[in-house]
Design a protein around this motif. Structure first.
Motif, PDB file in Angstrom:
ATOM      1  N   ALA A 154       2.952 -10.564   5.787  1.00  0.00           N
ATOM      2  CA  ALA A 154       2.141 -10.065   6.478  1.00  0.00           C
ATOM      3  C   ALA A 154       2.649  -9.001   7.617  1.00  0.00           C
ATOM      4  O   ALA A 154       1.993  -7.999   7.643  1.00  0.00           O
ATOM      5  CB  ALA A 154       1.362 -11.118   7.236  1.00  0.00           C
ATOM      6  N   ARG A 155       3.545  -9.312   8.127  1.00  0.00           N
ATOM      7  CA  ARG A 155       3.955  -8.383   9.237  1.00  0.00           C
ATOM      8  C   ARG A 155       4.633  -7.017   8.393  1.00  0.00           C
ATOM      9  O   ARG A 155       4.322  -6.009   8.973  1.00  0.00           O
ATOM     10  CB  ARG A 155       5.215  -8.934  10.185  1.00  0.00           C
ATOM     11  CG  ARG A 155       4.657 -10.159  11.000  1.00  0.00           C
ATOM     12  CD  ARG A 155       5.721 -10.477  11.913  1.00  0.00           C
ATOM     13  NE  ARG A 155       7.001 -11.020  11.488  1.00  0.00           N
ATOM     14  CZ  ARG A 155       7.134 -12.385  11.255  1.00  0.00           C
ATOM     15  NH1 ARG A 155       6.108 -13.515  11.261  1.00  0.00           N
ATOM     16  NH2 ARG A 155       8.236 -12.858  10.724  1.00  0.00           N
ATOM     17  N   LEU A 156       5.363  -7.164   7.566  1.00  0.00           N
ATOM     18  CA  LEU A 156       5.945  -6.254   6.961  1.00  0.00           C
ATOM     19  C   LEU A 156       4.886  -5.295   6.209  1.00  0.00           C
ATOM     20  O   LEU A 156       5.016  -4.184   6.125  1.00  0.00           O
ATOM     21  CB  LEU A 156       7.113  -6.599   5.602  1.00  0.00           C
ATOM     22  CG  LEU A 156       8.282  -7.297   6.362  1.00  0.00           C
ATOM     23  CD1 LEU A 156       9.059  -7.796   5.263  1.00  0.00           C
ATOM     24  CD2 LEU A 156       8.970  -6.252   7.314  1.00  0.00           C
ATOM     25  N   THR A 157       3.766  -5.855   5.650  1.00  0.00           N
ATOM     26  CA  THR A 157       2.922  -5.262   5.047  1.00  0.00           C
ATOM     27  C   THR A 157       1.962  -4.568   5.979  1.00  0.00           C
ATOM     28  O   THR A 157       1.670  -3.240   5.629  1.00  0.00           O
ATOM     29  CB  THR A 157       1.706  -6.098   4.275  1.00  0.00           C
ATOM     30  OG1 THR A 157       2.657  -7.003   3.448  1.00  0.00           O
ATOM     31  CG2 THR A 157       0.528  -5.633   3.692  1.00  0.00           C
ATOM     32  N   ALA A 158       2.177  -5.186   7.052  1.00  0.00           N
ATOM     33  CA  ALA A 158       1.122  -4.069   8.323  1.00  0.00           C
ATOM     34  C   ALA A 158       1.947  -2.878   8.685  1.00  0.00           C
ATOM     35  O   ALA A 158       1.209  -2.176   9.259  1.00  0.00           O
ATOM     36  CB  ALA A 158       1.098  -5.370   9.429  1.00  0.00           C
ATOM     37  N   ARG A 159       3.222  -2.912   8.395  1.00  0.00           N
ATOM     38  CA  ARG A 159       3.944  -1.851   8.733  1.00  0.00           C
ATOM     39  C   ARG A 159       4.117  -0.671   7.662  1.00  0.00           C
ATOM     40  O   ARG A 159       4.459   0.296   7.532  1.00  0.00           O
ATOM     41  CB  ARG A 159       5.381  -2.264   9.035  1.00  0.00           C
ATOM     42  CG  ARG A 159       5.440  -2.788  10.549  1.00  0.00           C
ATOM     43  CD  ARG A 159       6.713  -3.482  10.835  1.00  0.00           C
ATOM     44  NE  ARG A 159       7.900  -2.809  10.383  1.00  0.00           N
ATOM     45  CZ  ARG A 159       9.368  -3.105  10.372  1.00  0.00           C
ATOM     46  NH1 ARG A 159       9.417  -4.385  10.836  1.00  0.00           N
ATOM     47  NH2 ARG A 159      10.088  -2.506  10.209  1.00  0.00           N
ATOM     48  N   GLY A 160       3.152  -1.078   6.337  1.00  0.00           N
ATOM     49  CA  GLY A 160       3.046  -0.008   5.474  1.00  0.00           C
ATOM     50  C   GLY A 160       4.336  -0.169   4.247  1.00  0.00           C
ATOM     51  O   GLY A 160       4.579   0.558   3.507  1.00  0.00           O
ATOM     52  N   MET A 161       5.084  -1.455   4.353  1.00  0.00           N
ATOM     53  CA  MET A 161       6.356  -1.567   3.664  1.00  0.00           C
ATOM     54  C   MET A 161       5.886  -1.725   2.003  1.00  0.00           C
ATOM     55  O   MET A 161       4.894  -2.549   1.994  1.00  0.00           O
ATOM     56  CB  MET A 161       7.394  -2.288   4.098  1.00  0.00           C
ATOM     57  CG  MET A 161       7.895  -1.885   5.584  1.00  0.00           C
ATOM     58  SD  MET A 161       9.203  -2.980   6.113  1.00  0.00           S
ATOM     59  CE  MET A 161      10.297  -3.065   4.473  1.00  0.00           C
ATOM     60  N   LEU A 162       6.825  -1.495   1.296  1.00  0.00           N
ATOM     61  CA  LEU A 162       6.696  -1.753   0.012  1.00  0.00           C
ATOM     62  C   LEU A 162       7.501  -3.216  -0.424  1.00  0.00           C
ATOM     63  O   LEU A 162       8.573  -3.411   0.307  1.00  0.00           O
ATOM     64  CB  LEU A 162       7.645  -0.799  -0.982  1.00  0.00           C
ATOM     65  CG  LEU A 162       6.913   0.348  -1.365  1.00  0.00           C
ATOM     66  CD1 LEU A 162       7.786   1.520  -2.079  1.00  0.00           C
ATOM     67  CD2 LEU A 162       5.623   0.460  -2.032  1.00  0.00           C
ATOM     68  N   LEU A 163       6.640  -4.169  -1.026  1.00  0.00           N
ATOM     69  CA  LEU A 163       7.348  -5.521  -1.121  1.00  0.00           C
ATOM     70  C   LEU A 163       7.113  -5.737  -2.399  1.00  0.00           C
ATOM     71  O   LEU A 163       6.258  -5.463  -3.129  1.00  0.00           O
ATOM     72  CB  LEU A 163       6.349  -6.475  -0.278  1.00  0.00           C
ATOM     73  CG  LEU A 163       6.147  -6.012   1.256  1.00  0.00           C
ATOM     74  CD1 LEU A 163       5.452  -7.370   1.879  1.00  0.00           C
ATOM     75  CD2 LEU A 163       7.638  -6.113   1.823  1.00  0.00           C
ATOM     76  N   GLY A 164       8.527  -6.586  -3.005  1.00  0.00           N
ATOM     77  CA  GLY A 164       8.641  -6.716  -4.431  1.00  0.00           C
ATOM     78  C   GLY A 164       8.968  -8.301  -4.437  1.00  0.00           C
ATOM     79  O   GLY A 164       9.381  -8.847  -3.691  1.00  0.00           O
TER      80      GLY A 164
END
Length: 378
Positions: free
Chosen positions: A213-223
């Motif tokens: 959730a924290r990484l997504t909030a920063r606009g990061m790509l997640l796989g």
């Protein structure tokens, strides 16, 4: 760099291969040849967009050809870049582990790789970091997140390489001694570490939910990596993880594609004619329009080879898009993957046999050989 006008070649653009002129100036493809541009006759060659590799760990052999032998990682990255360019790759996502497995996969080594990437000059081949995080390293979550922020990492993939079934049964995992030696630990210490991480498995989902959730909030790509079931993919999607790397089954790939998630498969899988360990065949998924992009995985030459193998079935434009335009779009890189005015001048010169004769990244020549090199040197 002197502006160039490339003439006589068959250029892949707008979904078709046709005789055309391509002009390059200031690191960009331009609509009109600039005054004073140098003209190069590339008759008999093809011009295609530079290859975008969405996931590759072939760089590792350049950083440490023998354990502990490479002190200067910058020199190793230079060697890796030379191999990438020789294979037509102009943007490369280097898949670096942050793992309990130790050695070149250890957090300390990951920090060294990130620092070496930060120190590189920006022009030419675009080398980017992907950090592959082992989900059960609960004590590392804060340090990992800090490293991601400090080095401006834009792409994180979640892995779980613990042999849970063996550990749950109280059995020694296979290849324990060899893996322990690579990590710099004794087999006993390596096994004890795996057991401790496995024992805290119940804590992982909540911690992982919060980190994602924290990484997504920063606009990061997640796989996610190696999804086995549709349920696996649904769990990752609920966390905002929208890229499925190397799903192991058709069901997982179909679940990702049907939900609009990106699917990345290995080009070596296509070249081999199937998975080396009995998982789903990438070419079959490509044929059914379930694959967003192909990646080099462990072998850089496989990207071009896979596209050329798929071209008779898909057409060259569609096959090449799997290694250029589509991975670029997936990574949010709107300035590459196509040979259109305003785009980065990332391009590959192929001869009639499909060999790479020259590679330009950001308008800078990174590789030349044979007759193509002779044309540019005339």
């Amino acid at each position: 760099m002197t502006p160039l006008v490339l003439t006589g070649a068959d250029v892949l653009r707008a979904g078709r291969l046709a005789r055309d002129v391509l002009a390059v100036s200031g690191g960009r493809i331009v609509a009109d040849p600039p005054t004073g541009a140098r003209r190069v006759d590339l008759s008999g060659f093809r011009l295609l967009p530079g290859i975008v590799d969405a996931h590759g760990d072939g760089f590792e052999r350049h950083l440490a050809p023998r354990r502990g032998a490479m002190a200067d990682l910058g020199a190793g990255l230079d060697a890796a870049e030379a191999e990438l360019a020789a294979n037509g790759i102009t943007t490369a996502v280097l898949a670096q582990f942050w793992s309990w497995e130790g050695g070149m996969r250890a957090p300390a080594f990951a920090r060294r790789v990130l620092a070496a990437l930060d120190a590189r000059a920006e022009e030419g081949t675009d080398l980017r970091a992907q950090l592959r995080f082992e989900t059960h390293m609960l004590d590392d979550y804060a340090d990992f997140e800090a490293a991601v922020a400090a080095h401006r990492v834009a792409y994180v993939v979640f892995n779980d390489h613990l042999p849970h079934a063996r550990l749950a049964e109280g059995r020694r995992p296979p290849r324990l001694t060899g893996q322990a030696l690579k990590s710099g630990r004794s087999p006993e210490a390596h096994l004890a570490l795996m057991q401790r991480l496995h024992a805290r498995g119940s804590e992982v989902p909540a911690a992982l939910d919060a980190l994602a959730a924290r990484l997504t909030a920063r606009g990061m790509l997640l796989g996610s990596h190696d999804d086995r079931t549709a349920e696996d993919r649904a769990l990752w999607r609920a966390r905002g993880v929208r890229i499925a790397e190397f799903p192991e089954t058709r069901a997982a790939a179909e679940a990702a594609a049907s939900a609009g998630d990106a699917v990345v498969m290995g080009a070596p899988n296509v070249v081999r004619g199937g998975s080396h360990d009995g998982k789903v065949a990438a070419a079959d998924l490509v044929a059914d329009a379930l694959v967003t992009a192909l990646a080099s995985d462990y072998h850089f030459p496989a990207l071009k080879q896979a596209a050329m193998l798929l071209a008779p079935r898909l057409g060259l434009a569609a096959a090449w898009a799997l290694i250029s335009e589509r991975p670029a779009a997936m990574l949010g890189l709107a300035d590459r993957g196509r040979l259109e005015p305003g785009m980065r001048a990332d391009l590959v010169v192929l001869d009639t046999a499909g060999r790479v004769g020259a590679t330009f990244a950001d308008g800078v020549p990174r590789y030349m050989a044979g007759e193509a090199a002779a044309r540019f040197l005339m």
